[in-house]
Write an enzyme that holds these catalytic residues in place. Structure first.
Site, PDB file in Angstrom:
ATOM      1  N   GLN A  94       0.853  -1.199   0.000  1.00  8.10           N
ATOM      2  CA  GLN A  94       0.000   0.000   0.000  1.00  8.10           C
ATOM      3  C   GLN A  94       0.883   1.242   0.000  1.00  8.10           C
ATOM      4  OE1 GLN A  94      -3.464  -0.649   3.000  1.00  8.10           O
ATOM      5  NE2 GLN A  94      -1.811  -1.991   3.620  1.00  8.10           N
ATOM      6  N   HIS A 112      -1.540   1.443  -4.330  1.00  5.40           N
ATOM      7  CA  HIS A 112      -1.970   2.820  -4.080  1.00  5.40           C
ATOM      8  C   HIS A 112      -1.106   3.841  -4.819  1.00  5.40           C
ATOM      9  CE1 HIS A 112      -4.160   1.594  -0.084  1.00  5.40           C
ATOM     10  NE2 HIS A 112      -4.823   1.262  -1.171  1.00  5.40           N
ATOM     11  N   SER A 181      -2.457  -1.099   9.324  1.00 10.35           N
ATOM     12  CA  SER A 181      -3.446  -0.954  10.399  1.00 10.35           C
ATOM     13  C   SER A 181      -4.734  -1.715  10.117  1.00 10.35           C
ATOM     14  CB  SER A 181      -3.766   0.526  10.610  1.00 10.35           C
ATOM     15  OG  SER A 181      -4.245   1.094   9.407  1.00 10.35           O
TER      16      SER A 181
HETATM   17  P1  NAD Z   1      -1.317   3.062   8.635  1.00  8.24           P
HETATM   18  O1  NAD Z   1      -0.585   4.334   8.869  1.00  8.24           O
HETATM   19  O2  NAD Z   1      -2.801   3.070   8.649  1.00  8.24           O
HETATM   20  O3  NAD Z   1      -0.853   1.995   9.742  1.00  8.24           O
HETATM   21  C1  NAD Z   1       0.502   1.809  10.045  1.00  8.24           C
HETATM   22  C2  NAD Z   1       0.651   0.522  10.798  1.00  8.24           C
HETATM   23  O4  NAD Z   1       2.037   0.271  10.932  1.00  8.24           O
HETATM   24  C3  NAD Z   1       0.040   0.542  12.201  1.00  8.24           C
HETATM   25  O5  NAD Z   1      -0.726  -0.638  12.388  1.00  8.24           O
HETATM   26  C4  NAD Z   1       1.272   0.557  13.118  1.00  8.24           C
HETATM   27  O6  NAD Z   1       1.058  -0.196  14.309  1.00  8.24           O
HETATM   28  C5  NAD Z   1       2.298  -0.136  12.254  1.00  8.24           C
HETATM   29  N1  NAD Z   1       3.698   0.227  12.565  1.00  8.24           N
HETATM   30  C6  NAD Z   1       4.190   1.443  12.928  1.00  8.24           C
HETATM   31  N2  NAD Z   1       5.515   1.365  13.118  1.00  8.24           N
HETATM   32  C7  NAD Z   1       5.876   0.078  12.866  1.00  8.24           C
HETATM   33  C8  NAD Z   1       7.110  -0.629  12.892  1.00  8.24           C
HETATM   34  N3  NAD Z   1       8.264  -0.025  13.215  1.00  8.24           N
HETATM   35  N4  NAD Z   1       7.106  -1.954  12.591  1.00  8.24           N
HETATM   36  C9  NAD Z   1       5.949  -2.583  12.256  1.00  8.24           C
HETATM   37  N5  NAD Z   1       4.740  -1.962  12.217  1.00  8.24           N
HETATM   38  C10 NAD Z   1       4.715  -0.642  12.515  1.00  8.24           C
HETATM   39  O7  NAD Z   1      -0.732   2.464   7.314  1.00  8.24           O
HETATM   40  P2  NAD Z   1      -1.424   1.534   6.260  1.00  8.24           P
HETATM   41  O8  NAD Z   1      -2.193   0.452   6.919  1.00  8.24           O
HETATM   42  O9  NAD Z   1      -0.392   1.218   5.240  1.00  8.24           O
HETATM   43  O10 NAD Z   1      -2.479   2.568   5.678  1.00  8.24           O
HETATM   44  C11 NAD Z   1      -2.778   2.555   4.482  1.00  8.24           C
HETATM   45  C12 NAD Z   1      -2.452   3.899   3.783  1.00  8.24           C
HETATM   46  O11 NAD Z   1      -1.280   4.557   4.241  1.00  8.24           O
HETATM   47  C13 NAD Z   1      -2.180   3.584   2.378  1.00  8.24           C
HETATM   48  O12 NAD Z   1      -3.040   4.316   1.584  1.00  8.24           O
HETATM   49  C14 NAD Z   1      -0.735   4.009   2.109  1.00  8.24           C
HETATM   50  O13 NAD Z   1      -0.624   4.464   0.794  1.00  8.24           O
HETATM   51  C15 NAD Z   1      -0.527   5.046   3.096  1.00  8.24           C
HETATM   52  N6  NAD Z   1       0.842   5.409   3.561  1.00  8.24           N
HETATM   53  C16 NAD Z   1       1.989   5.055   2.887  1.00  8.24           C
HETATM   54  C17 NAD Z   1       3.235   5.443   3.370  1.00  8.24           C
HETATM   55  C18 NAD Z   1       4.484   5.060   2.603  1.00  8.24           C
HETATM   56  O14 NAD Z   1       4.445   4.950   1.396  1.00  8.24           O
HETATM   57  N7  NAD Z   1       5.615   4.837   3.284  1.00  8.24           N
HETATM   58  C19 NAD Z   1       3.338   6.186   4.535  1.00  8.24           C
HETATM   59  C20 NAD Z   1       2.156   6.555   5.184  1.00  8.24           C
HETATM   60  C21 NAD Z   1       0.922   6.148   4.684  1.00  8.24           C
END
Ligand code: NAD
Length: 238
Positions: A94, A112, A181
């Site tokens: 994602q 995404h 999440s």
């Molecule tokens: P989210 O932000 O909803 O959830 C993040 C999850 O990661 C949480 O459950 C949290 O507990 C967990 N987490 C945090 N730190 C961690 C670690 N060190 N090790 C393991 N797990 C950890 O993210 P999601 O579920 O991917 O939400 C979906 C949306 O977020 C998508 O649309 C995506 O495109 C977007 N997103 C992408 C990025 C990226 O490209 N890096 C960053 C932020 C959001």
């Protein structure tokens, strides 16, 4: 040993590379500081494109300064090791970052979209894009001005590659969700689909996801430690 593994990654896999997550239980996610409905929707872009560009320009700079962590590296190694054993890894993310690719993953499905690509709303061509984007930029493919947008699936838009994703899930013998999440659909529904297909399901996350109850097994810890440990166990069991 599971030979055909389907992995779904989320923002948590990139958190230790310095890229903020959207949501977490401590309220420190990106969306607790920014209002998504003002930034990550087609309506927001139509209303104020420069403001949306400004948000993604900042995130692009952040991404270019980031490096893959041990979780990305372990998943790239798993892809190679499974292929050598006659298996296959489907890696669906994602994430809009390119850290899986920079760690060496060869086949990444970005459901995404991708932050380092621009999409032309006129000719629909994608262009690699590493610098700031603004309404003044013309599409490198068709030359039209004011037609570029970040190649990101915004709220209310259809995720990409769903046909390929469900086809791959149908052929998998293990579904693993890492650092997500479980609150953004349709990705959050993959575990239910996997269960309906009789596939073993496994969650690796920092904390319980919204749909943690749906997994056969769960493991909680930082992705940079939990993912390499799990990959080592999978490869040892072969
Ligand atoms: P989210 O932000 O909803 O959830 C993040 C999850 O990661 C949480 O459950 C949290 O507990 C967990 N987490 C945090 N730190 C961690 C670690 N060190 N090790 C393991 N797990 C950890 O993210 P999601 O579920 O991917 O939400 C979906 C949306 O977020 C998508 O649309 C995506 O495109 C977007 N997103 C992408 C990025 C990226 O490209 N890096 C960053 C932020 C959001």
């Amino acid at each position: 040993m599971c030979k055909r593994i389907f992995i779904l990654t989320g923002a948590g896999v990139s958190a230790e590379s310095g890229l903020g997550t959207f949501r977490d239980k401590k309220g420190a996610g990106i969306w607790s500081r920014f209002d998504p409905m003002k930034l990550a929707t087609p309506e927001a872009f139509a209303r104020d494109p420069e403001k949306v560009h400004e948000f993604y320009n900042a995130r692009r700079l952040n991404l270019l300064a980031a490096t893959p962590n041990a979780a990305h590296v372990a998943l790239a190694a798993l892809e190679v090791a499974l292929a050598k054993r006659g298996g296959h890894l489907t890696l669906v993310t994602q994430n809009i970052d390119d850290l899986h690719e920079r760690a060496g993953s060869m086949n990444v499905i970005h459901m995404h979209g991708e932050l380092l690509k621009a999409r032309c709303v006129a000719c629909h061509r994608l262009t690699l894009w590493r610098r700031d984007m603004s309404t003044a930029d013309a599409c490198p493919a068709c030359g039209r001005a004011n037609a570029l947008r970040p190649h990101i699936v915004w709220f209310g838009e259809m995720p990409l590659y769903l046909k390929e994703i469900f086809a791959a899930l149908n052929e998998a013998d293990m579904f693993v969700s890492i650092g997500t999440s479980g609150s953004v659909y349709p990705a959050a529904g993959f575990v239910a689909e996997a269960r309906a297909l009789g596939i073993r399901t496994f969650e690796i996350n920092l904390e319980r996801s919204d749909n943690a109850d749906e997994f056969d097994e769960t493991r909680y810890g930082r992705a940079s430690e939990a993912v390499p440990d799990w990959v080592a166990e999978i490869l040892m069991s072969s």
